[in-house]
Design an enzyme around this catalytic site. Structure first.
Site, PDB file in Angstrom:
ATOM      1  N   GLY A  40       0.838  -1.120   0.025  1.00  0.00           N
ATOM      2  CA  GLY A  40      -0.126   0.110   0.016  1.00  0.00           C
ATOM      3  C   GLY A  40       0.657   1.189  -0.150  1.00  0.00           C
ATOM      4  O   GLY A  40       2.062   1.410  -0.445  1.00  0.00           O
ATOM      5  N   THR A  41       0.326   2.394   0.561  1.00  0.00           N
ATOM      6  CA  THR A  41       0.857   3.712   0.664  1.00  0.00           C
ATOM      7  C   THR A  41       2.269   3.462   1.304  1.00  0.00           C
ATOM      8  O   THR A  41       3.087   4.151   0.959  1.00  0.00           O
ATOM      9  CB  THR A  41      -0.004   4.858   1.160  1.00  0.00           C
ATOM     10  OG1 THR A  41      -1.465   4.492   0.325  1.00  0.00           O
ATOM     11  CG2 THR A  41       0.486   5.962   1.212  1.00  0.00           C
ATOM     12  N   GLY A 114     -10.846  -4.233  -7.321  1.00  0.00           N
ATOM     13  CA  GLY A 114     -11.887  -4.885  -6.634  1.00  0.00           C
ATOM     14  C   GLY A 114     -13.105  -3.835  -6.536  1.00  0.00           C
ATOM     15  O   GLY A 114     -12.918  -2.726  -6.128  1.00  0.00           O
ATOM     16  N   GLY A 179       1.774  23.014   2.497  1.00  0.00           N
ATOM     17  CA  GLY A 179       1.239  22.231   3.722  1.00  0.00           C
ATOM     18  C   GLY A 179       2.346  21.881   4.815  1.00  0.00           C
ATOM     19  O   GLY A 179       3.169  21.298   4.383  1.00  0.00           O
ATOM     20  N   HIS A 440      21.793   4.266  32.268  1.00  0.00           N
ATOM     21  CA  HIS A 440      22.590   5.493  32.168  1.00  0.00           C
ATOM     22  C   HIS A 440      23.852   5.344  31.400  1.00  0.00           C
ATOM     23  O   HIS A 440      24.484   4.360  31.604  1.00  0.00           O
ATOM     24  CB  HIS A 440      22.804   6.074  33.703  1.00  0.00           C
ATOM     25  CG  HIS A 440      23.811   7.462  33.624  1.00  0.00           C
ATOM     26  ND1 HIS A 440      23.240   8.777  33.387  1.00  0.00           N
ATOM     27  CD2 HIS A 440      25.012   7.529  33.760  1.00  0.00           C
ATOM     28  CE1 HIS A 440      24.211   9.411  33.430  1.00  0.00           C
ATOM     29  NE2 HIS A 440      25.429   8.842  33.629  1.00  0.00           N
TER      30      HIS A 440
HETATM   31  C1  LIG Z   1       4.857  10.115   2.601  1.00  0.00           C
HETATM   32  C2  LIG Z   1       4.121   9.566   3.738  1.00  0.00           C
HETATM   33  C3  LIG Z   1       4.563   9.110   5.077  1.00  0.00           C
HETATM   34  C4  LIG Z   1       4.063   8.552   5.844  1.00  0.00           C
HETATM   35  N1  LIG Z   1       4.734   8.005   6.905  1.00  0.00           N
HETATM   36  C5  LIG Z   1       4.110   7.081   7.863  1.00  0.00           C
HETATM   37  C6  LIG Z   1       4.917   6.973   8.945  1.00  0.00           C
HETATM   38  O1  LIG Z   1       5.888   7.047   9.100  1.00  0.00           O
HETATM   39  N2  LIG Z   1       4.097   5.969   9.797  1.00  0.00           N
HETATM   40  C7  LIG Z   1       2.885   5.748   9.786  1.00  0.00           C
HETATM   41  O2  LIG Z   1       2.257   4.831  10.757  1.00  0.00           O
HETATM   42  N3  LIG Z   1       1.983   6.315   8.673  1.00  0.00           N
HETATM   43  C8  LIG Z   1       2.561   6.847   7.784  1.00  0.00           C
HETATM   44  N4  LIG Z   1       2.102   7.291   6.615  1.00  0.00           N
HETATM   45  C9  LIG Z   1       0.599   6.861   6.513  1.00  0.00           C
HETATM   46  C10 LIG Z   1       0.355   5.467   6.168  1.00  0.00           C
HETATM   47  O3  LIG Z   1       0.942   5.306   4.804  1.00  0.00           O
HETATM   48  C11 LIG Z   1      -1.050   5.324   5.997  1.00  0.00           C
HETATM   49  O4  LIG Z   1      -1.554   5.523   7.191  1.00  0.00           O
HETATM   50  C12 LIG Z   1      -1.235   3.700   5.787  1.00  0.00           C
HETATM   51  O5  LIG Z   1      -0.509   3.328   4.668  1.00  0.00           O
HETATM   52  C13 LIG Z   1      -2.518   3.270   5.785  1.00  0.00           C
HETATM   53  O6  LIG Z   1      -2.768   2.076   5.549  1.00  0.00           O
HETATM   54  P1  LIG Z   1      -4.220   1.574   4.649  1.00  0.00           P
HETATM   55  O7  LIG Z   1      -4.042   0.042   4.737  1.00  0.00           O
HETATM   56  O8  LIG Z   1      -5.329   1.969   5.289  1.00  0.00           O
HETATM   57  O9  LIG Z   1      -4.176   2.067   3.386  1.00  0.00           O
HETATM   58  P2  LIG Z   1      -3.088   2.136   1.980  1.00  0.00           P
HETATM   59  O10 LIG Z   1      -1.766   1.775   2.813  1.00  0.00           O
HETATM   60  O11 LIG Z   1      -3.214   3.334   1.264  1.00  0.00           O
HETATM   61  O12 LIG Z   1      -3.126   0.913   1.119  1.00  0.00           O
HETATM   62  C14 LIG Z   1      -4.559   0.820   0.521  1.00  0.00           C
HETATM   63  C15 LIG Z   1      -4.189  -0.187  -0.729  1.00  0.00           C
HETATM   64  O13 LIG Z   1      -5.553  -0.484  -1.168  1.00  0.00           O
HETATM   65  C16 LIG Z   1      -5.541  -0.620  -2.677  1.00  0.00           C
HETATM   66  N5  LIG Z   1      -6.719  -0.157  -3.416  1.00  0.00           N
HETATM   67  C17 LIG Z   1      -7.497   0.923  -3.182  1.00  0.00           C
HETATM   68  N6  LIG Z   1      -8.769   0.677  -3.922  1.00  0.00           N
HETATM   69  C18 LIG Z   1      -8.661  -0.498  -4.506  1.00  0.00           C
HETATM   70  C19 LIG Z   1      -9.590  -1.386  -5.008  1.00  0.00           C
HETATM   71  N7  LIG Z   1     -10.808  -0.780  -5.416  1.00  0.00           N
HETATM   72  N8  LIG Z   1      -8.936  -2.573  -5.464  1.00  0.00           N
HETATM   73  C20 LIG Z   1      -8.156  -2.978  -5.207  1.00  0.00           C
HETATM   74  N9  LIG Z   1      -7.002  -2.426  -4.455  1.00  0.00           N
HETATM   75  C21 LIG Z   1      -7.440  -1.087  -3.935  1.00  0.00           C
HETATM   76  C22 LIG Z   1      -4.393   0.582  -2.880  1.00  0.00           C
HETATM   77  O14 LIG Z   1      -3.557   0.744  -4.193  1.00  0.00           O
HETATM   78  C23 LIG Z   1      -3.515   0.510  -1.746  1.00  0.00           C
HETATM   79  O15 LIG Z   1      -2.476  -0.496  -2.082  1.00  0.00           O
HETATM   80  C24 LIG Z   1       2.593   8.161   5.753  1.00  0.00           C
HETATM   81  C25 LIG Z   1       1.987   8.422   4.424  1.00  0.00           C
HETATM   82  C26 LIG Z   1       2.746   9.191   3.442  1.00  0.00           C
HETATM   83  C27 LIG Z   1       1.877   9.588   2.280  1.00  0.00           C
END
Ligand SMILES: Cc1cc2nc3c(=O)[nH]c(=O)nc-3n(C[C@H](O)[C@H](O)[C@H](O)COP(=O)(O)OP(=O)(O)OC[C@H]3O[C@@H](n4cnc5c(N)ncnc54)[C@H](O)[C@@H]3O)c2cc1C
Length: 460
Positions: A40-41, A114, A179, A440
């Site tokens: 994911g992200t 999906g 931002g 320490h």
């Molecule tokens: C630059 C940056 C730095 C970050 N640093 C941190 C950090 O240091 N620590 C931390 O805790 N968080 C951090 N975050 C936040 C973190 O990335 C997110 O909170 C986390 O990834 C959320 O997880 P998630 O599983 O909800 O979603 P995501 O990681 O966004 O995963 C969702 C997945 O669903 C898939 N998807 C979406 N719709 C569909 C569909 N219809 N069919 C199939 N697949 C689909 C996407 O392709 C994606 O891969 C950061 C975010 C960014 C942008």
């Protein structure tokens, strides 16, 4: 014949793969659908690329500092290609790890998009065609994407978000970041260390406004010292581009207009949930996010949602914890999400980490609290390491001295915040913290020092 699963998870980020693995461990037949890369992200364009590049930033800073300590190297030579390659190698390795775990869990991974047609039927659009699967239960873990504000001119020019910035070909001479939240600030630290000229434009009255005020001020002061420019209380009114130079037109709180120019424009103004996979389910929303209860159930029975798509902290560990809660409830274990103790970490230089309530939040809730602060300037380890800027602040209730919040600024505080989390999890008091033996010399001794001050105050 249509394949049938006990559980289908849409989204392969931290929320989605955690849910899939935990359900498989409990003997459920699981399908995971991911349209892009596993992880994911967080893994592909968030936590991991940013932390890998921030490690580079830390090394560059150490080399610069070492000059003043009698350790000279030659001129600094930066290879962005090699840095990007290391970042890609880290991501690749971790992606492989997730794929391996999913395979071991005998989870069917579908690489496609999906869509929940009903709560029991999921259509998957793959590169080669499409197919449908049946499922008893469904977890939506579709995450979020960068929000794009309606700034005049923005759609007419080339700009970056956190989705694109980690793969740019060269170090830009200058970057304007719209931002001043966590993502914008971490990226500012990366580019500043790579010797880009960095300007941050923030509309609020401070950076990271939801965090402790002293932490926000100290961080801004330290980043300013490094050369990052801040335009606070400043709203962007228009963006333009001429011969590759971006111009950001903005108005400050006095109504004066400013123009900030840069080679790259990076937009970091928050994230919007990916809800399209669930449109046909007609789920209740809360603002733009999918509405869930404490068990991570949506308004439709048998459909759960976790992670960024439900809002909240929008952090990877929150998504994972929500996934564990959703799976427990699917398995009949009745667990509630506990949002009281979710650590928040910023991997800026210096780092900022916090957990629980800030003093301001506690007072707004009518709680009787006080704070105690230990400055790293009085820490032997911090001085020895040349990291004396920072503090550890505890928020405690005045009745029992229970620790209800902590904010830390300084080196490695993102590792150390878990001590405060553990105390809060176990409803520990400052007295217990002061009695616990801390090694320490360490920076974590600051917890002991702050707690000791609280004990003295409460005894007085
Ligand atoms: C630059 C940056 C730095 C970050 N640093 C941190 C950090 O240091 N620590 C931390 O805790 N968080 C951090 N975050 C936040 C973190 O990335 C997110 O909170 C986390 O990834 C959320 O997880 P998630 O599983 O909800 O979603 P995501 O990681 O966004 O995963 C969702 C997945 O669903 C898939 N998807 C979406 N719709 C569909 C569909 N219809 N069919 C199939 N697949 C689909 C996407 O392709 C994606 O891969 C950061 C975010 C960014 C942008």
């Amino acid at each position: 014949m249509t394949k049938t699963y006990d559980l289908t998870v849409i989204g392969g980020g931290p929320g989605g793969y955690t849910a899939a693995l935990q359900a498989a461990e409990r003997g459920r037949k699981v399908a995971l659908i991911e349209e892009d890369f596993l992880g994911g992200t967080c893994l592909n364009r968030g936590c991991i690329p940013s932390k890998t590049l921030l490690k580079h930033a830390e090394v560059i800073e150490s080399i610069e500092t070492a000059k003043n300590w009698g350790i000279e190297t030659g001129d600094l030579v930066l290879s962005f290609d090699k840095m990007r390659k290391r970042k890609d190698d880290v991501i690749e390795k971790l992606r492989g790890g997730i794929a391996y775990l999913l395979m071991q869990g005998k989870i069917d991974v579908y690489n496609g998009r999906g869509t929940a047609v009903t709560k029991h039927r999921i259509d998957i659009k793959t590169q080669g065609g499409s197919e449908s699967i049946e499922t008893k239960e469904l977890i939506l873990a579709t995450g979020s994407s960068p929000a794009i504000p309606p700034i005049p001119g923005l759609q007419e020019i080339q700009f970056d978000t956190s989705d694109t910035i980690f793969n740019i070909p060269e170090i830009p001479a200058s970057v304007v970041i719209i931002g001043g939240g966590v993502i914008g600030l971490e990226l500012a630290c990366i580019f500043q260390s790579l010797q880009s000229k960095v300007t941050i434009i923030e509309a609020s009255s401070s950076i990271i406004p939801q965090e402790d005020e002293e932490a926000s001020k100290l961080l801004q002061r330290e980043l300013k010292k490094k050369g990052i420019q801040f335009a606070i209380k400043t709203t962007v009114t228009e963006v333009t581009e001429k011969e590759g130079v971006k111009a950001v037109h903005a108005k400050d709180d006095k109504g004066e207009t400013h123009i900030y120019t840069a080679e790259r424009l990076l937009v970091c103004v928050g994230r919007k949930p990916n809800v399209s996979a669930a449109h046909q389910l007609d789920l209740q929303l809360e603002g733009p996010f999918i509405k869930v209860n404490d068990q991570m159930q949506t308004s439709v029975n048998g459909v759960y949602a976790v992670g960024d798509v439900v809002g909240g902290y929008q952090l990877a560990h929150a998504a994972m914890s929500e996934a564990a809660v959703a799976v427990s409830n699917i398995c009949g274990e009745h667990e509630n999400m506990n949002n009281r103790i979710v650590p928040r970490c910023m991997y800026t230089l210096p780092e900022v980490a916090s957990v629980g309530l800030t003093e301001k939040e506690a007072k707004a809730r009518g709680l009787s609290v006080q704070t105690e602060r230990f400055d790293l300037a009085a820490s032997g380890k911090a001085l020895a390491a040349g990291h004396q800027i920072g503090f550890i602040k505890l928020v405690y209730d005045t009745a029992y001295g229970e620790v209800i919040g902590a904010t830390m600024v300084g080196p490695h505080v993102t590792e150390m915040i878990s001590e405060a989390s553990a105390f809060m999890y176990l409803e520990g008091t400052a007295e217990e913290m002061a009695k616990m033996i801390h090694p320490h010399p360490t920076i974590s001794e600051g917890f002991y020092e702050a707690a000791l001050q609280i004990v003295r105050k409460m005894r007085a």
